[in-house]
Design an enzyme around this catalytic site. Structure first.
Site, short mmCIF file in Angstrom:
data_model
loop_
_atom_site.label_atom_id
_atom_site.label_comp_id
_atom_site.label_asym_id
_atom_site.label_seq_id
_atom_site.Cartn_x
_atom_site.Cartn_y
_atom_site.Cartn_z
N HIS A 86 1.79 79.40 134.94
CA HIS A 86 2.46 78.10 135.09
C HIS A 86 3.65 78.21 136.06
O HIS A 86 3.85 77.35 136.92
CB HIS A 86 2.95 77.61 133.73
CG HIS A 86 3.79 76.38 133.79
ND1 HIS A 86 3.30 75.15 134.21
CD2 HIS A 86 5.11 76.17 133.47
CE1 HIS A 86 4.26 74.25 134.16
NE2 HIS A 86 5.37 74.84 133.73
N ASP A 129 10.64 78.12 133.45
CA ASP A 129 10.20 78.26 132.06
C ASP A 129 10.15 79.71 131.62
O ASP A 129 9.48 80.03 130.64
CB ASP A 129 8.82 77.62 131.88
CG ASP A 129 8.90 76.12 131.61
OD1 ASP A 129 9.92 75.69 131.04
OD2 ASP A 129 7.98 75.38 131.98
N HIS A 157 2.72 77.94 128.83
CA HIS A 157 3.98 78.32 129.46
C HIS A 157 4.03 79.83 129.70
O HIS A 157 4.81 80.56 129.09
CB HIS A 157 5.17 77.88 128.59
CG HIS A 157 5.41 76.41 128.63
ND1 HIS A 157 4.95 75.54 127.65
CD2 HIS A 157 6.03 75.63 129.54
CE1 HIS A 157 5.30 74.31 127.94
NE2 HIS A 157 5.95 74.33 129.10
N ASN A 158 3.18 80.29 130.61
CA ASN A 158 3.13 81.70 130.99
C ASN A 158 3.39 81.82 132.49
O ASN A 158 3.72 80.84 133.15
CB ASN A 158 1.78 82.31 130.61
CG ASN A 158 0.62 81.41 131.05
OD1 ASN A 158 0.62 80.91 132.19
ND2 ASN A 158 -0.33 81.17 130.16
#
Length: 1411
Positions: free
Chosen positions: A319, A356, A315-316
């Site tokens: 993404h 996110d 989740h960086n």
């Protein structure tokens, strides 16, 4: 989305323990099936009050409990009743209630205890009116209360009639107890969440959050007939071609790179990813549409990147950018663009890149279980999603990061709400709810753009397994590492390790397989039902990836290191790592726990099942199937959350798939009104009649009846001719079966075909009844016997012989009647002939004219004439044959009778006469075709009998001759030879009469059909088609072969009607369709004044420049000039799906009707908007290429006076495009009418065209029209000004389309130097206005089209804001870079006209007073 696979927390084990404790010691004593217990524990009971949820719950309960029906009721304390959701008479969701003080159900709720009865009706609490279900007989009964969070009874679940007649036992009670406990918990949790989120009402009404009717997607098909006239799919050019030309080579290459599913974000730098975001926005035209400053946009992007953690493996920001790009791919390559407006696309892309942001690599379940600060802040509801949404808006509040700065407040408020919904819908917990909402929207045709946006973002969020193999594996490694890090934290905190998060039990193939089967595959297949191109772009890659992981698991390759070793050995096909999109491949896919391979035909063939993995995985049974078949699964609120639940519920899913596919199950027994019953009964009866009639008229049934008819015609003759007595019984059986088939056909025809009870019914009845005499055992036929020699039987036998002879004659007449059955199967011959003809023509490569391909229904005149001719031919042939049969057996002298009379008359010579009689008739001769079988009555001494021959003959093959003078003397003769000859002749006659009947019928009908009937039918067909759809057959009528009017009067009439049809269509056009239809379909008087109707359409207006000057010079040749312009204009408009309307000398009104369009660009018809624009661009291009006036007048006189003065006259046209509503109808009176459109929107298109003269551009478009274009086309549209037109106070942006790259605008227009000289500025002016000249210069010199365009946008926005001095400097720099840009030139001239200062009270627009 917080995680890819939702892990099981310790709550699940605690729930299992609590249920085991609830069951107590009885568990050990009961016969509860462990598999059923595991299935019950695997189900995830999400809940909402809706019909779909109630049906799913009752269906699952009926399957596990193995009962015939079940019901679920909830308690309404306020109204004091039980309620459930049912389907009403119109199959819609409605509420049904029953009292809380009567019946078995009330006793369960009141006593808060379960009830189990073997005979429910015998119980005192049973109330027939309350408890019994419609059309159902309750025997055994099981009811169990639902318990809420506080221990109160909130409803009950009922099961009725254990299957196989058994009774409900202890294990069934335990199943009901578990099920009721879980449903009760789900109901309580649902009510709590509804109170917290305040969204329960929205779910009940439309399965849609923040549903906006203005954003409803129209899922109804358009008028497909429109395609025939406008040639929508054969335009000869495409939007892609124009886009590539207009964007220039560099931009086209960028667009091609953007729309590449092999785009790998891991290979890109931060700067490249920032430019990716810019390119996506520029390609969709969002910078111009929403006035977004690229500098602000880049700063916003940098803040988003900074908001993502660099410590999280998955989740960086990679993404975030990947999900954003996949959303763009769905929009641009999967046709989602046709359903999403610019507002939706903007919210989708921004929501995707930020969905996110701020994610810490731990999922929602971890935060909730550990009671983190985030969980406390957001009440454990979509924790990370709420945090990301808040994070996004905090970023936009920062200085220089508000990309929505210029969006109006009402739209901004709606945009904020939409972004929050989009991000919250990425929560894995909402996966199945989102799928249910989407599926419900498709089924009920109530899908909204907001829901589609949420679905696209969600599937983009879980799209990693659908990417090319190499990219997909990178994401798989990343998500596993992030899972392991959470597992390490769970161990450190003493928490239960979630599935797939324990480093000690690494099994990446199993995790990816479960993720694909449980989540990715179902949601992508569901979305592909609405966006079919997803199949080629995503699903095929997903299948390849699933096969790859399945093969690794079969080989026990589970760890990351082992997988990388396998990849390093180069054993993995390159196609798997980077498959070509749309290429057909043979796949090895794991479906339903079995490996299947795709063959050449694209179907999947079964092979052996793979072996189960030997290494156990925490939370997953070792023998659980790891790839259940999800293709047939109906997704619902009650669905599995993760791979464990998916595997455990596989068995029940398979067993219930048939009921799930049928839509409704046996548990839905609810009352219907008598009117509804009667209506449904009539509908079902009509459907049955139609189905039976279709079967009866089927070619195979007709072929069977043809064989039966042929048998009935010739079987008896063939039997007499070639057979013997031994075969008669078998033939009688076959004849009886044929009679049964004829009778069934007769009764079915009477039942299904109301008009059948006429002429052909009686003929068929007679033909069927004529078969009865041929069935000997049925009619009880007496047979001759050689022992019948008693005198008292002689009379009976004589009569039997006569009857046999008469029966043979009657049989021949009956076969004549059966010939009439051949008429009813003539259509079968026509069908076979048509197939043969089509195949011959196909082999020869012949193509029929489109006008001849139209299948015409027979007219009433044709039907009546054909039936009349057929009846008369039948009756004539039958009368002829009956007449001939009367003369078949004329009395002739019989030597056998004469000699027998001699034997009777001369007793003294009886010995010699008998011997002579026997000797003469003992063998067949030319003179004597019969053989004596028996002679009786001459005395025992002279009697004779041939026993063997006698017993081998049929009755019809034996003839009795009785002496005239003595009735006691008679003789039996074998006439088999004569019977065979007669049968042979009868067979030949039958064949001849069959051919004669068919030939005469066809010959008599052919001339009448060709000369009279067919022309009438074609004329009637033409008129009928015009009345049904006046524009449908325009092209087909044009393509019909020319008719020679000199052949006959009917040909002349047919030609005249065809021409009149063409004239009507050409004269009235699309706007006059209703006038034509109403007057042709109405049998009354002519009424051209048809009431108007409101339509939505695109209106285009074009005008020839300096037409008055050209008219004066051209004189009579002006018609050639105007018609040539009209030919070019109408050609491209019709190809693009539009229709010409008014031709007003130098001007033309063109219309593209949105409501009637058959194009496939989604309900927004964006492709139609693009086609309308591109058609005008083609017209402009062709007129420019033609050059001077002489090119338009090829057919003019070479010596025309204008050639000396106007030959080099340049032709120019102006064009305006707008969209809106209009009233379509007839304008005029009974004397003269015009079919056209009345609306201020039509006038606005005209005013836009007129404004092109002021702005010195060939084309102007309204803001409403530009909004309808696709994003790629919008990116080439530039705002020209903001104005109000005469007669309107509403300001509007007007746009120009940049058909050429900016680099091509090098030729300066007249007066540019003087204009730039007056726009001089100083460094102080630049500093005071805050203009960065270096930045502006670099943007103008950049090869990035978006950066250059941003400079013009900066100048235009300064003009709108009233900062005209700043606008002067920026527009001057723009014109220095692109001196040929007429748009900026005119705008700068306007600034100069006001002294470069905005007028007092400037509001960002001005009025165009000229019409």
């Amino acid at each position: 989305m917080s995680s890819k696979i939702k892990p099981q927390t310790s709550k699940n084990s605690r729930q299992r323990s609590s249920i085991m404790g609830m069951l107590g010691a009885n568990t050990a004593k009961s016969s509860l099936d462990p598999n059923k217990f595991n299935i019950l524990m695997s189900l995830s009971f999400g809940f909402e009050e809706s019909l779909i949820c109630f049906e799913d719950l009752t269906r699952k309960f009926a399957e596990v409990l193995e009962c015939e029906a079940c019901q679920l009721f909830l308690v309404n304390e306020n109204e004091h009743h039980l309620y459930t959701y049912i389907r009403d008479d119109d199959d819609q969701e409605t509420l049904a209630v029953k009292p809380l003080d009567r019946g078995l159900g009330s006793s369960v709720v009141t006593n808060e205890t379960g009830v189990v009865l073997d005979n429910a009706r015998a119980n005192n609490a049973w109330d027939e009116k309350v408890d019994e279900m419609l059309d159902f007989q309750t025997k055994s009964y099981l009811g169990w209360p639902l318990t809420g969070a506080g221990g109160e009874c909130i409803g009950l679940i009922e099961g009725r009639n254990k299957k196989d007649g058994e009774s409900f036992d202890v294990s069934d009670q335990q199943i009901a107890q578990i099920f009721a406990h879980q449903v009760g918990s789900a109901v309580s949790q649902s009510k709590q969440q509804a109170l917290l989120a305040d969204r329960n009402d929205a779910f009940n009404k439309a399965y849609e959050k923040n549903f906006d009717k203005s954003e409803a997607i129209s899922l109804t098909g358009g008028n497909k007939g429109q395609e025939a006239i406008n040639g929508a799919n054969d335009s000869g050019y495409s939007g892609v071609e124009f886009a590539a030309t207009a964007l220039g080579t560099g931009h086209a290459e960028t667009a091609q790179d953007l729309q590449n599913w092999n785009y790998d974000v891991f290979e890109k730098s931060i700067a490249e990813l920032e430019m990716l975001f810019v390119d996506v926005f520029e390609d969709r035209g969002l910078f111009t549409r929403f006035s977004i400053d690229i500098k602000v946009f880049l700063k916003f992007t940098q803040e988003i990147i900074a908001g993502y953690s660099t410590e999280t493996p998955y989740h960086n920001y990679f993404h975030g950018f990947d999900v954003m790009h996949v959303c763009y791919l769905f929009v641009s390559t999967c046709d989602a663009d046709g359903y999403l407006e610019d507002f939706n696309i903007l919210s989708l892309l921004v929501g995707a890149i930020a969905h996110d942001v701020g994610h810490d690599g731990l999922n929602n379940a971890f935060h909730a279980a550990s009671m983190s600060e985030l969980a406390i802040t957001y009440n454990s509801i979509s924790i990370l999603e709420n945090f990301s949404a808040a994070f996004l808006f905090r970023i936009m509040k920062k200085e220089g990061c508000d990309i929505f700065k210029r969006i109006p407040d009402p739209e901004l408020k709606k945009l904020r709400t939409r972004l929050i919904d989009l991000i919250l819908d990425t929560d894995a917990k909402n996966h199945f709810i989102l799928m249910t909402r989407f599926k419900h929207g498709l089924e009920m045709k109530q899908l909204s753009r907001g829901l589609l946006s949420s679905m696209i973002l969600h599937i983009a969020d879980v799209s990693n397994p659908t990417r090319p193999g190499g990219i997909s594996m990178k994401w798989a490694f990343a998500v596993q590492e992030e899972f392991f890090r959470q597992g390490d934290k769970e161990k450190a905190l003493g928490m239960s390790v979630s599935p797939f998060m324990d480093r000690g039990y690494e099994n990446l193939p199993r995790m990816q397989g479960a993720f694909i089967d449980a989540l990715v595959s179902p949601v992508f297949h569901l979305t592909a039902e609405f966006l079919p191109k997803i199949k080629d772009n995503c699903i095929r890659s997903m299948q390849l990836n699933r096969a790859f992981w399945n093969n690794l698991q079969n080989k026990q390759v589970m760890t990351t290191s082992d997988i990388k070793k396998v990849l390093a050995t180069d054993n993995v096909p390159e196609k798997l790592l980077s498959p070509e999109r749309g290429e057909k491949k043979k796949l090895s896919v794991s479906v339903g726990g079995e490996e299947k391979k795709e063959g050449e035909n694209g179907k999947v063939d079964e092979v052996n099942s793979p072996q189960a993995p030997k290494t156990a995985i925490p939370g997953i049974p070792q023998n659980a199937p790891h790839s259940p078949n999800m293709a047939r699964r109906k997704m619902s609120i009650i669905a599995m959350r993760d791979a464990k639940e998916e595997a455990l519920a596989l068995e029940i899913a398979r067993s219930s798939s048939a009921q799930l596919d049928s839509g409704r199950d046996s548990s839905s027994h609810f009352p219907m009104t008598p009117q509804a019953k009667e209506r449904r009964a009539k509908e079902k009866a009509k459907e049955r009649m139609q189905r039976v009639a279709a079967i009866l008229d089927g070619n195979y049934i007709q072929m069977l009846m043809l064989l039966c008819t042929a048998y009935a015609l010739v079987a008896d003759d063939l039997s007499l001719w070639m057979g013997d007595k031994a075969n008669d019984f078998a033939l009688s059986i076959i004849t009886f079966l044929v009679l049964v088939l004829f009778t069934i056909e007769l009764f079915v025809s009477v039942y299904c075909v109301p008009e059948y009870m006429q002429f052909f019914f009686w003929l068929d009845l007679i033909a069927a009844l004529s078969l009865i005499p041929e069935i000997g055992w049925l009619v009880g036929e007496d047979e001759f016997n050689h022992e019948d020699n008693a005198l008292e039987e002689h009379g009976t036998l004589t009569r039997a012989g006569r009857a046999a002879k008469a029966g043979a004659r009657a049989g021949r007449l009956a076969r004549v009647l059966r010939l009439i059955r051949l008429v009813r199967i003539m259509k079968l011959f026509k069908w076979m002939a048509s197939i043969i003809t089509k195949r011959i023509k196909a082999n020869q490569g012949e193509v029929e004219e489109s006008g001849e391909e139209v299948e015409m229904k027979m007219s009433n005149v044709g039907r009546k004439m054909t039936e009349s001719i057929t009846r008369k031919v039948i009756l004539a042939v039958i009368c002829m044959l009956l007449t001939f049969s009367l003369f078949e057996d004329l009395p002739t002298p019989d030597s056998r009778l004469v000699q027998l009379d001699d034997i009777s008359a001369y007793p003294s010579m009886r010995a010699e006469l008998v011997s002579s009689y026997i000797l003469r008739y003992s063998a067949v001769t030319d003179e004597n075709p019969s053989i004596l079988l028996k002679l009786s009555g001459c005395g025992e001494t002279y009697d004779y009998v041939d026993v063997d021959r006698f017993d081998s003959l049929r009755n019809i093959e034996v003839e009795v001759v009785q002496a005239t003078s003595n009735s006691s003397i008679f003789a039996y003769f074998d006439i088999k030879k004569e019977t065979q000859n007669t049968a042979m002749h009868s067979f030949i006659m039958t064949v001849f009469v069959t051919v004669l009947l068919a030939t005469l019928s066809m010959l008599f009908s052919k001339d009448a059909y060709n000369i009279m009937i067919r022309p009438i039918e074609k004329m009637k067909h033409t008129v009928q088609q015009l009345s049904e759809n006046p524009l449908l057959h325009l092209e087909k009528l044009k393509n019909q072969k020319n008719i020679d009017s000199g052949e006959s009067e009917t040909d002349m009439l047919e030609q005249a009607i065809t021409k009149m049809a063409r004239l009507l269509q050409i004269g009235f056009g699309s706007a006059g369709a209703e006038i034509i239809a109403n007057n042709l379909s109405d049998g009354g008087e002519l009424n051209p004044m048809v009431p108007g109707s409101k339509v939505d359409a695109i209106f285009g207006f074009c005008d020839i420049r300096e037409f008055t000057f050209a008219t004066e010079g051209l004189q009579e040749d002006v018609m050639l000039f105007v018609n040539k312009i009209a030919e070019i204009t109408h050609k491209y408009v019709v190809k693009s799906g539009g229709a010409p309307n008014k031709n007003i000398g130098d001007a033309f009104l063109l219309v593209w009707k949105l409501t009637d369009s058959a194009r496939t660009g989604g309900d927004l018809k964006k492709d139609l908007y693009d086609s309308a624009l591109y058609s005008f661009l083609r017209i402009i291009k062709e007129i420019r290429q033609m050059g001077n006036l002489s090119a338009f007048l090829d057919g003019a006189d070479e010596n025309a006076p204008w050639r000396s003065t106007l030959e080099d006259f340049k032709v120019y046209m102006g064009f305006g495009l707008h969209t809106g509503w209009a009233i379509e109808g007839s304008i005029g009176s009974q004397v003269k009418v015009d079919a056209s459109y009345l609306s201020p929107h039509v006038n606005l298109a005209s005013r836009l065209e007129a404004a092109t003269k002021q702005f010195r551009v060939p084309l102007l478009m309204s803001e409403a029209f530009v909004k309808g274009l696709t994003g790629t086309t919008q990116s080439n549209c530039r705002r020209v000004d903001s104005v109000t037109f005469k007669g309107s106070n509403e300001p509007m942006h007007i746009f120009h389309y940049d058909a050429e790259p900016f680099d091509a605008l090098v030729n300066a227009h007249e007066g540019l130097e003087e204009l730039l000289a007056e726009c001089a500025w100083t460094e102080d002016d630049v500093e005071r206005l805050g203009i960065d000249l270096v930045d502006v210069g670099s943007s103008l010199a950049s090869h990035k089209v978006a950066l250059a365009r941003q400079v013009y946008e900066m100048g235009f926005l300064a003009y709108m804001d009233g900062n005209w001095e700043k606008a002067k400097i920026i527009l001057s720099m723009w014109l220095m870079a692109f001196p040929g840009d007429q748009v900026a030139h005119v705008l700068l001239e306007r600034l100069r006209g006001e002294g470069f200062e905005a007028p007092e009270g400037w509001q960002g627009y001005h009025a165009l007073t000229e019409k």
